[in-house]
Scaffold this active site. Structure first.
Site, PDB file in Angstrom:
ATOM      1  N   ASP A 132       0.848  -1.192   0.000  1.00 34.98           N
ATOM      2  CA  ASP A 132       0.000   0.000   0.000  1.00 34.98           C
ATOM      3  C   ASP A 132       0.885   1.244   0.000  1.00 34.98           C
ATOM      4  OD1 ASP A 132      -2.366  -1.412   0.116  1.00 34.98           O
ATOM      5  OD2 ASP A 132      -2.719  -1.081   2.253  1.00 34.98           O
ATOM      6  N   ARG A 182      -1.049  -0.772  -8.742  1.00 34.69           N
ATOM      7  CA  ARG A 182      -2.412  -0.329  -8.416  1.00 34.69           C
ATOM      8  C   ARG A 182      -2.437   1.189  -8.522  1.00 34.69           C
ATOM      9  NH1 ARG A 182      -3.691  -1.150  -2.419  1.00 34.69           N
ATOM     10  NH2 ARG A 182      -3.932  -3.320  -3.013  1.00 34.69           N
TER      11      ARG A 182
HETATM   12  C1  LIG Z   1      -8.557  -1.369  -3.853  1.00 36.23           C
HETATM   13  C2  LIG Z   1      -8.167  -0.017  -3.358  1.00 36.23           C
HETATM   14  C3  LIG Z   1      -6.940   0.148  -2.743  1.00 36.23           C
HETATM   15  C4  LIG Z   1      -6.534   1.398  -2.301  1.00 36.23           C
HETATM   16  N1  LIG Z   1      -5.270   1.572  -1.783  1.00 36.23           N
HETATM   17  C5  LIG Z   1      -4.850   2.822  -1.461  1.00 36.23           C
HETATM   18  C6  LIG Z   1      -3.501   3.065  -1.060  1.00 36.23           C
HETATM   19  O1  LIG Z   1      -2.661   2.159  -0.959  1.00 36.23           O
HETATM   20  N2  LIG Z   1      -3.146   4.353  -0.768  1.00 36.23           N
HETATM   21  C7  LIG Z   1      -4.045   5.399  -0.862  1.00 36.23           C
HETATM   22  O2  LIG Z   1      -3.663   6.553  -0.620  1.00 36.23           O
HETATM   23  N3  LIG Z   1      -5.330   5.179  -1.230  1.00 36.23           N
HETATM   24  C8  LIG Z   1      -5.751   3.929  -1.521  1.00 36.23           C
HETATM   25  N4  LIG Z   1      -7.050   3.746  -1.927  1.00 36.23           N
HETATM   26  C9  LIG Z   1      -8.054   4.842  -1.765  1.00 36.23           C
HETATM   27  C10 LIG Z   1      -8.079   5.757  -2.965  1.00 36.23           C
HETATM   28  O3  LIG Z   1      -6.891   6.496  -3.021  1.00 36.23           O
HETATM   29  C11 LIG Z   1      -9.258   6.735  -2.892  1.00 36.23           C
HETATM   30  O4  LIG Z   1      -9.132   7.522  -1.737  1.00 36.23           O
HETATM   31  C12 LIG Z   1     -10.611   6.071  -2.875  1.00 36.23           C
HETATM   32  O5  LIG Z   1     -10.672   4.939  -3.680  1.00 36.23           O
HETATM   33  C13 LIG Z   1     -11.681   7.066  -3.330  1.00 36.23           C
HETATM   34  O6  LIG Z   1     -11.460   7.466  -4.674  1.00 36.23           O
HETATM   35  P1  LIG Z   1     -12.359   6.919  -5.890  1.00 36.23           P
HETATM   36  O7  LIG Z   1     -11.477   6.809  -7.071  1.00 36.23           O
HETATM   37  O8  LIG Z   1     -13.001   5.669  -5.468  1.00 36.23           O
HETATM   38  O9  LIG Z   1     -13.437   8.017  -6.178  1.00 36.23           O
HETATM   39  P2  LIG Z   1     -13.911   9.373  -5.473  1.00 36.23           P
HETATM   40  O10 LIG Z   1     -13.226  10.519  -6.130  1.00 36.23           O
HETATM   41  O11 LIG Z   1     -13.868   9.273  -3.972  1.00 36.23           O
HETATM   42  O12 LIG Z   1     -15.431   9.356  -5.910  1.00 36.23           O
HETATM   43  C14 LIG Z   1     -15.792   9.569  -7.270  1.00 36.23           C
HETATM   44  C15 LIG Z   1     -17.155   8.986  -7.513  1.00 36.23           C
HETATM   45  O13 LIG Z   1     -17.141   7.579  -7.276  1.00 36.23           O
HETATM   46  C16 LIG Z   1     -18.402   7.154  -6.750  1.00 36.23           C
HETATM   47  N5  LIG Z   1     -18.220   6.641  -5.381  1.00 36.23           N
HETATM   48  C17 LIG Z   1     -17.150   6.812  -4.595  1.00 36.23           C
HETATM   49  N6  LIG Z   1     -17.359   6.222  -3.392  1.00 36.23           N
HETATM   50  C18 LIG Z   1     -18.602   5.689  -3.433  1.00 36.23           C
HETATM   51  C19 LIG Z   1     -19.402   4.981  -2.512  1.00 36.23           C
HETATM   52  N7  LIG Z   1     -18.999   4.736  -1.256  1.00 36.23           N
HETATM   53  N8  LIG Z   1     -20.629   4.578  -2.904  1.00 36.23           N
HETATM   54  C20 LIG Z   1     -21.081   4.866  -4.138  1.00 36.23           C
HETATM   55  N9  LIG Z   1     -20.370   5.556  -5.055  1.00 36.23           N
HETATM   56  C21 LIG Z   1     -19.152   5.959  -4.701  1.00 36.23           C
HETATM   57  C22 LIG Z   1     -19.270   8.380  -6.724  1.00 36.23           C
HETATM   58  O14 LIG Z   1     -19.966   8.470  -7.936  1.00 36.23           O
HETATM   59  C23 LIG Z   1     -18.246   9.511  -6.624  1.00 36.23           C
HETATM   60  O15 LIG Z   1     -18.735  10.762  -7.071  1.00 36.23           O
HETATM   61  C24 LIG Z   1      -7.442   2.501  -2.415  1.00 36.23           C
HETATM   62  C25 LIG Z   1      -8.668   2.330  -3.041  1.00 36.23           C
HETATM   63  C26 LIG Z   1      -9.044   1.115  -3.521  1.00 36.23           C
HETATM   64  C27 LIG Z   1     -10.359   0.979  -4.226  1.00 36.23           C
END
Ligand SMILES: Cc1cc2nc3c(=O)[nH]c(=O)nc-3n(C[C@H](O)[C@H](O)[C@H](O)COP(=O)(O)OP(=O)(O)OC[C@H]3O[C@@H](n4cnc5c(N)ncnc54)[C@H](O)[C@@H]3O)c2cc1C
Length: 306
Positions: A132, A182
């Site tokens: 991560d 990732r």
């Molecule tokens: C598998 C995985 C591993 C990760 N590992 C790390 C890591 O190692 N380090 C790190 O800093 N971050 C990590 N993250 C978190 C990542 O950086 C984001 O903070 C997080 O995924 C939110 O960004 P997003 O791209 O999902 O969309 P966002 O910009 O949060 O949301 C965009 C749109 O996505 C949809 N959406 C988002 N959340 C929801 C919800 N709960 N329900 C319904 N719709 C929703 C909505 O339409 C929203 O407007 C990880 C995320 C994932 C999925």
């Protein structure tokens, strides 16, 4: 603004006590966390794998300050990997590891040694490890540990965060054959000097990084719940002729499960990131910061007397 307040609260032990002792917190946590015990993690993994999803498991905990805590985290991963292998859940299930939980904050060599032991156990169980990525002060150290680990365990995966200005260049470095990356947007509060601040800039960077990874020779792992990013990912998969064995989508446990099932049903590889363990506070607060709707859900559960 709300995001900054919640991310600040994620570092406050007073708020942590308040949240941890509030009624119904457990019900909220259960939506995003598989449970406290290794057996809970295994049970959740089995269910997801039976539904056609791949899994990456994260033993919750970060910012470890004592060597014995780091050793305990390493040992938990060794136990988990043995159990996953014995249960026939590898290679569908792999593990995600935070170097800060393995001692990175006070001894990078110790974190490397612990991560190396986990990579060896994953290799023996027939699966992989992804490191991560945490806040930007750790990026260089994490990428350095990654390159050392990849000498013996080339399938060890990295995470790159699109909100960091440096990430396009890191994507180019890591888009070669055998490299698993990732791509996520990034979950920490970062200063403007190193990170894009607006959602629009972060999204544009995500697409540029996705283009680099999807046109490269590595194995991209597109971690996002964002419908626009997912649609662009599907488009790039068609454009660069990448089948389900050459890239994957990733989403978090409890978030958009129907979309995870939809993508898997359409033939994509979809991996669910499953956190488990007692130390859920920092993880949960980052999820709340990402989505105010989760805060409403959480607040309702906290004040509910039912
Ligand atoms: C598998 C995985 C591993 C990760 N590992 C790390 C890591 O190692 N380090 C790190 O800093 N971050 C990590 N993250 C978190 C990542 O950086 C984001 O903070 C997080 O995924 C939110 O960004 P997003 O791209 O999902 O969309 P966002 O910009 O949060 O949301 C965009 C749109 O996505 C949809 N959406 C988002 N959340 C929801 C919800 N709960 N329900 C319904 N719709 C929703 C909505 O339409 C929203 O407007 C990880 C995320 C994932 C999925």
């Amino acid at each position: 603004m709300l995001r900054s307040v919640i991310l600040a609260a994620s570092r406050s032990s007073q708020v942590e006590r308040l949240v941890a002792t509030a009624p119904y917190t457990r019900d909220v946590v259960r939506r995003f966390v598989a449970g406290a015990a290794t057996e809970d993690a295994l049970r959740a993994t089995r269910g997801l794998v039976d539904d056609g999803l791949a899994v990456t498991l994260d033993h919750l905990g970060e910012d470890t300050v004592r060597p014995e805590q780091a050793t305990a985290t390493r040992d938990e991963y060794l136990k988990l990997l043995k159990m996953l292998g014995d249960a026939g859940l590898t290679p569908a299930a792999e593990v995600s590891v935070k170097l800060s939980a393995l001692g990175q904050m006070f001894d990078e060599q110790l974190a490397y040694d612990n991560a190396r032991a986990i990579c060896a156990a994953a290799d023996a169980a027939g699966t992989t490890v992804t490191l991560d990525m945490e806040d930007h002060t750790t990026t260089d150290s994490t990428l350095e540990v990654l390159s050392r680990l990849r000498k013996d365990f080339p399938s060890t995966g990295a995470v790159l965060q699109a909100y960091l200005r440096r990430t396009e260049s890191d994507c180019r470095e890591l888009s070669s054959a055998g490299s698993r990356v990732r791509l996520c947007k990034g979950a920490y509060k970062e200063p403007e000097s190193v990170a894009y601040q607006s959602a629009r800039e972060v999204d544009k960077s995500y697409v540029r990084c996705m283009n680099i990874l999807m046109s490269g020779d590595g194995y991209p792992m597109l971690a996002t719940h964002d419908p626009r990013m997912i649609a662009i990912g599907e488009d790039r998969a068609r454009w660069f002729d990448r089948g389900p064995e050459r890239f994957e989508f990733q989403m978090l446990y409890g978030i958009r499960p129907e979309e995870q099932a939809r993508l898997a049903g359409d033939g994509y590889t979809v991996r669910t990131y499953v956190p488990y363990g007692d130390e859920w506070y920092g993880y949960l607060m980052r999820r709340l910061a990402e989505r105010p709707a989760n805060l409403v859900f959480f607040g309702r559960a906290l004040i509910s007397k039912k």
